[in-house]
Scaffold this motif. Structure first.
Motif, PDB file in Angstrom:
ATOM      1  N   THR A 383       2.951  -7.380  12.387  1.00 32.46           N
ATOM      2  CA  THR A 383       2.642  -7.350  10.955  1.00 32.46           C
ATOM      3  C   THR A 383       1.400  -6.512  10.683  1.00 32.46           C
ATOM      4  O   THR A 383       1.353  -5.732   9.722  1.00 32.46           O
ATOM      5  CB  THR A 383       2.438  -8.779  10.430  1.00 32.46           C
ATOM      6  OG1 THR A 383       3.591  -9.574  10.741  1.00 32.46           O
ATOM      7  CG2 THR A 383       2.224  -8.776   8.920  1.00 32.46           C
ATOM      8  N   LEU A 384       0.395  -6.646  11.533  1.00 34.33           N
ATOM      9  CA  LEU A 384      -0.822  -5.861  11.379  1.00 34.33           C
ATOM     10  C   LEU A 384      -0.540  -4.368  11.510  1.00 34.33           C
ATOM     11  O   LEU A 384      -1.068  -3.557  10.749  1.00 34.33           O
ATOM     12  CB  LEU A 384      -1.855  -6.292  12.427  1.00 34.33           C
ATOM     13  CG  LEU A 384      -2.486  -7.679  12.214  1.00 34.33           C
ATOM     14  CD1 LEU A 384      -3.233  -8.125  13.467  1.00 34.33           C
ATOM     15  CD2 LEU A 384      -3.425  -7.673  11.019  1.00 34.33           C
ATOM     16  N   LEU A 385       0.305  -3.993  12.458  1.00 33.56           N
ATOM     17  CA  LEU A 385       0.639  -2.577  12.635  1.00 33.56           C
ATOM     18  C   LEU A 385       1.347  -2.031  11.395  1.00 33.56           C
ATOM     19  O   LEU A 385       1.099  -0.892  10.980  1.00 33.56           O
ATOM     20  CB  LEU A 385       1.523  -2.384  13.868  1.00 33.56           C
ATOM     21  CG  LEU A 385       0.899  -2.698  15.231  1.00 33.56           C
ATOM     22  CD1 LEU A 385       1.837  -2.267  16.357  1.00 33.56           C
ATOM     23  CD2 LEU A 385      -0.454  -2.051  15.406  1.00 33.56           C
ATOM     24  N   LYS A 386       2.209  -2.840  10.802  1.00 29.76           N
ATOM     25  CA  LYS A 386       2.909  -2.403   9.585  1.00 29.76           C
ATOM     26  C   LYS A 386       1.927  -2.209   8.436  1.00 29.76           C
ATOM     27  O   LYS A 386       2.011  -1.239   7.687  1.00 29.76           O
ATOM     28  CB  LYS A 386       3.977  -3.428   9.203  1.00 29.76           C
ATOM     29  CG  LYS A 386       5.163  -3.469  10.156  1.00 29.76           C
ATOM     30  CD  LYS A 386       6.147  -4.558   9.761  1.00 29.76           C
ATOM     31  CE  LYS A 386       7.296  -4.646  10.763  1.00 29.76           C
ATOM     32  NZ  LYS A 386       8.214  -5.765  10.425  1.00 29.76           N
ATOM     33  N   ILE A 387       0.992  -3.132   8.296  1.00 27.55           N
ATOM     34  CA  ILE A 387       0.000  -3.020   7.223  1.00 27.55           C
ATOM     35  C   ILE A 387      -0.857  -1.775   7.416  1.00 27.55           C
ATOM     36  O   ILE A 387      -1.179  -1.062   6.463  1.00 27.55           O
ATOM     37  CB  ILE A 387      -0.875  -4.289   7.164  1.00 27.55           C
ATOM     38  CG1 ILE A 387      -0.042  -5.488   6.696  1.00 27.55           C
ATOM     39  CG2 ILE A 387      -2.064  -4.083   6.218  1.00 27.55           C
ATOM     40  CD1 ILE A 387      -0.778  -6.814   6.761  1.00 27.55           C
TER      41      ILE A 387
END
Length: 396
Positions: A383-387
């Motif tokens: 999720t962090l990578l997507k953000i």
């Protein structure tokens, strides 16, 4: 009200009832959890000193069984209390939320945001470094808002509730919120050439530090180009958005941060893939359902720290990055800081603990619990990578 808000309300009511404290502050600990507790409650202007001997803390612990997070024990000091949560319950509860994609679920927002910036994305190949930084921050801010439950629009609509504009210079007359992007000083390099330079840096790191071998030349070059873009994005987000960056300084010429983040993501991808392959060959049994996993076997303090700070703490990170309800104080750099700290913690744990063990009955139960733990970390990291708009790499 989300779970964190409910818990803080429950703590506040309990402090008032048991310690006659009208005001208190709640802090979630991120270090020395075994010694200092998972949550520390500070009594604001206490009317009297408190001593654990004066209170039946077990009755208070029993009362917390109805809380969002029940407590295992509570220590009382003169003007504070240290709360230790029931770890097994928290492991099960939050891993389940990760598996269901419900770790961060804020249905209270749903406001429409009209988001604009000073840059024209159709001319991205001609960006100078300041425009490139503004473009990067714009995308991360959009992702943060959408993940936080806001409806983000590129065009104003009738009755839209709020306008946010990302700008290099504050305007004298403006409506809505302005988020300032600081300038970049560089050696007259444009964004396209800078990304290529970072790709070259990443190739050296990939080959020499992480031992990556060139097998498929085209695929390798595509991966390196992706890593270069990610490295450039990380460079743009390392500082607070409004702060200037001087890229002529040597300290800004390293891509280790991006490489380390993506390398640890790839580590987990390979781990899960290896486990699934060994399942197919019959070496490992099927992963049991979460209800049949004994999370009390996760006894390592490193495991609890990784989980409490970076999985349970993930929703709070999103709220902080969104300005704790004040969007004018949005801080996208906090997302990168959190991600970097997460992978440092993960790497230390991964190096020290062998996750995939031999197929022996006395080892499998702990291995299953650890796999679920790392699945929750993987969910947060994904999720962090997507953000952050970092392109995930599943093998390195």
């Amino acid at each position: 009200m989300n779970d964190t808000g409910k818990l803080e309300e429950q703590i506040k009511n309990a402090m008032q009832k048991w310690f006659n404290v009208s005001r208190c502050s709640t802090r979630y600990q991120n270090k020395q959890l075994a010694e200092c507790g998972d949550i520390v409650v500070k009594f604001v202007h206490p009317t009297q000193k408190h001593d654990a001997a004066d209170f039946d803390t077990q009755s208070l612990v029993d009362e917390t069984i109805e809380w969002v997070l029940p407590m295992e024990r509570i220590k009382v000091f003169d003007s504070s209390a240290a709360l230790y949560v029931k770890r097994e319950y928290v492991f099960h509860c939050f891993i389940m939320k990760c598996l269901e994609g419900q770790l961060f679920c804020d249905n209270e927002s749903q406001k429409e945001i009209y988001l604009t910036s000073d840059v024209d994305e159709t001319c991205s190949d001609k960006f100078n470094m300041t425009k490139f930084r503004l473009s990067v921050i714009h995308k991360v801010v959009r992702n943060l808002l959408e993940f936080g439950g806001f409806v983000v629009s590129n065009r104003p609509t009738e009755g839209h509730s709020l306008a946010i504009h990302l700008t290099r210079n504050r305007r004298k007359e403006s409506t809505g919120i302005e988020l300032l992007c600081g300038p970049i000083t560089s050696h007259d390099i444009n964004a396209t050439d800078y990304v290529k330079k970072r790709a070259n840096d990443m190739q050296l790191i990939a080959q020499h530090k992480y031992g990556i071998r060139v097998r498929n030349h085209q695929r390798f070059q595509e991966t390196i180009a992706s890593l270069g873009r990610s490295a450039a994005i990380v460079d743009m987000l390392e500082s607070k958005a409004s702060s200037p960056i001087d890229m002529r300084k040597e300290k800004n010429q390293s891509s280790k941060g991006a490489a380390f983040i993506l390398y640890n993501y790839a580590r987990l991808s390979v781990l899960f893939r290896t486990f699934e392959e060994k399942q197919k060959t019959g070496y490992y049994p099927e992963l049991p359902s979460i209800g049949n996993v004994d999370f009390s076997l996760l006894k390592e303090e490193d495991e609890w720290h990784l989980f409490w700070v970076y999985v349970v703490g993930f929703p709070d990170l999103i709220k902080q990055a969104l300005g704790d309800g004040q969007l004018a104080r949005m801080s996208p750099h906090l997302v990168l800081n959190f991600t970097s700290s997460l992978v440092i913690c993960l790497s230390k744990y991964y190096r020290r603990v062998r996750i995939l063990t031999e197929n022996r009955d006395h080892l499998l139960s702990t291995m299953f619990a650890r796999i679920y733990l790392l699945k929750s970390v993987y969910y947060v990291l994904s999720t962090l990578l997507k953000i952050l708009n970092l392109e995930a790499v599943t093998q390195m």
